[in-house]
Design a protein around this motif. Structure first.
Motif, mmCIF file in Angstrom:
data_model
loop_
_atom_site.group_PDB
_atom_site.id
_atom_site.type_symbol
_atom_site.label_atom_id
_atom_site.label_comp_id
_atom_site.label_asym_id
_atom_site.label_seq_id
_atom_site.Cartn_x
_atom_site.Cartn_y
_atom_site.Cartn_z
ATOM 1 N N UNK A 101 0.844 -1.199 0.000
ATOM 2 C CA UNK A 101 0.000 0.000 0.000
ATOM 3 C C UNK A 101 0.873 1.240 0.000
ATOM 4 N N UNK A 102 0.619 2.250 -0.811
ATOM 5 C CA UNK A 102 -0.362 2.330 -1.905
ATOM 6 C C UNK A 102 0.269 1.927 -3.242
ATOM 7 N N UNK A 103 -0.435 2.227 -4.357
ATOM 8 C CA UNK A 103 0.152 2.058 -5.693
ATOM 9 C C UNK A 103 0.989 3.317 -5.944
ATOM 10 N N UNK A 104 2.201 3.132 -6.408
ATOM 11 C CA UNK A 104 3.075 4.289 -6.626
ATOM 12 C C UNK A 104 3.152 4.644 -8.100
ATOM 13 N N UNK A 105 3.219 5.951 -8.356
ATOM 14 C CA UNK A 105 3.405 6.420 -9.721
ATOM 15 C C UNK A 105 4.688 7.246 -9.708
ATOM 16 N N UNK A 106 5.718 6.745 -10.374
ATOM 17 C CA UNK A 106 7.015 7.414 -10.341
ATOM 18 C C UNK A 106 7.451 7.810 -11.743
ATOM 19 N N UNK A 107 8.459 8.674 -11.789
ATOM 20 C CA UNK A 107 8.973 9.143 -13.081
ATOM 21 C C UNK A 107 10.280 8.445 -13.401
ATOM 22 N N UNK A 108 10.422 8.135 -14.675
ATOM 23 C CA UNK A 108 11.652 7.512 -15.150
ATOM 24 C C UNK A 108 12.823 8.476 -14.971
ATOM 25 N N UNK A 109 13.940 7.973 -14.507
ATOM 26 C CA UNK A 109 15.150 8.773 -14.390
ATOM 27 C C UNK A 109 15.192 9.702 -13.186
ATOM 28 N N UNK A 110 14.177 9.625 -12.329
ATOM 29 C CA UNK A 110 14.132 10.476 -11.138
ATOM 30 C C UNK A 110 14.447 9.608 -9.914
ATOM 31 N N UNK A 171 1.757 -5.847 -5.283
ATOM 32 C CA UNK A 171 1.618 -4.393 -5.356
ATOM 33 C C UNK A 171 2.038 -3.901 -6.732
ATOM 34 N N UNK A 172 1.948 -2.607 -6.928
ATOM 35 C CA UNK A 172 2.247 -2.096 -8.268
ATOM 36 C C UNK A 172 2.961 -0.755 -8.214
ATOM 37 N N UNK A 173 3.919 -0.595 -9.126
ATOM 38 C CA UNK A 173 4.562 0.708 -9.327
ATOM 39 C C UNK A 173 4.416 1.050 -10.804
ATOM 40 N N UNK A 174 3.874 2.229 -11.068
ATOM 41 C CA UNK A 174 3.723 2.678 -12.452
ATOM 42 C C UNK A 174 4.863 3.665 -12.717
ATOM 43 N N UNK A 175 5.630 3.403 -13.749
ATOM 44 C CA UNK A 175 6.730 4.313 -14.086
ATOM 45 C C UNK A 175 6.392 5.034 -15.388
ATOM 46 N N UNK A 176 6.422 6.363 -15.314
ATOM 47 C CA UNK A 176 6.069 7.179 -16.470
ATOM 48 C C UNK A 176 7.289 7.893 -17.043
ATOM 49 N N UNK A 177 7.209 8.162 -18.336
ATOM 50 C CA UNK A 177 8.243 8.954 -19.008
ATOM 51 C C UNK A 177 7.997 10.436 -18.750
ATOM 52 N N UNK A 178 8.980 11.254 -19.075
ATOM 53 C CA UNK A 178 8.768 12.703 -19.103
ATOM 54 C C UNK A 178 8.809 13.379 -17.748
ATOM 55 N N UNK A 179 8.699 14.735 -17.789
ATOM 56 C CA UNK A 179 8.783 15.489 -16.539
ATOM 57 C C UNK A 179 7.534 15.278 -15.692
ATOM 58 N N UNK A 180 7.697 15.389 -14.409
ATOM 59 C CA UNK A 180 6.598 15.152 -13.491
ATOM 60 C C UNK A 180 5.597 16.291 -13.487
ATOM 61 N N UNK A 181 4.334 15.964 -13.742
ATOM 62 C CA UNK A 181 3.279 16.981 -13.673
ATOM 63 C C UNK A 181 3.047 17.380 -12.224
ATOM 64 N N UNK A 182 3.218 16.403 -11.349
ATOM 65 C CA UNK A 182 3.042 16.668 -9.913
ATOM 66 C C UNK A 182 4.020 17.741 -9.457
#
Ligand SMILES: [Cu+2]
Length: 191
Positions: A101-110, A171-182
């Motif tokens: 817990x929880x599901x994580x959303x992270x950025x590639x290269x960060x 569990x799950x980690x989502x890894x996204x490309x590009x700059x973080x909108x957050x």
């Protein structure tokens, strides 16, 4: 007759022979080599990361995780919050019978500091399909520096048997490309 209580008769003990001395010396030197390899692999091996380790009361860790979730929640999936922390943030992941817990959303290269701890008993943090393994223990906060190097989804599998629901503990980690909108949205609001 002799036993563990009755000692053997006569002169049975002889000083170590040449070969025995050689063998003991080689074994001793090898022990020293193995001993030196432990710190060596830790520093040069790139496979025994130095984590930040501290004691934590499970209830306090749960409270920290909940604060982390409220602060950076961006969505929900199957009743689980999806949390997107800003780059470089302290990330708090909880292991519990039988969920991550929880599901994580992270950025590639960060690079993030991912904290791991358990609420109940020993769990195992295993990132699949990448081969990353860590012990997750109640009472200990283990902070690991992690830099996702590939976009996509990775699954966290528990690799320490933790009871009847162990096999469902994914569990799950989502890894996204590009700059973080957050990061853009929350600029200036975090230290
Ligand atoms: Cu588990």
């Amino acid at each position: 007759m002799h036993s563990g209580i009755v000692p053997p008769q006569g002169v049975w003990w002889k000083p170590a022979g040449k070969q025995e001395k050689l063998w003991v010396s080689i074994a001793f030197i090898w022990c020293l080599v193995l001993f030196a390899m432990m710190p060596f692999w830790h520093l040069k091996g790139a496979q025994n990361p130095s984590g930040i380790r501290s004691r934590v009361v499970p209830a306090a860790y749960l409270e920290r995780v909940n604060r982390f979730v409220t602060e950076y929640k961006v969505g929900e999936e199957n009743g689980y919050p999806i949390v997107e922390p800003p780059p470089g943030a302290e990330v708090y992941l909880l292991a519990q019978m039988w969920r991550w817990y929880p599901i994580l959303k992270l950025k590639k290269g960060v690079t993030y500091t991912v904290h791991l701890s358990s609420l109940d008993l020993n769990h195992g943090f295993n990132l699949h399909p990448v081969n990353v393994n860590f012990q997750v223990l109640p009472g200990y906060d283990y902070g690991l520096k992690m830099t996702p190097n590939e976009a996509g989804q990775v699954f966290i599998i528990c690799n320490e048997f933790c009871g009847i629901g162990h096999h469902t503990m994914v569990g799950k980690i989502i890894v996204e490309d590009g700059p973080s909108t957050a990061a853009v949205e929350r600029e200036g609001t975090y230290e």
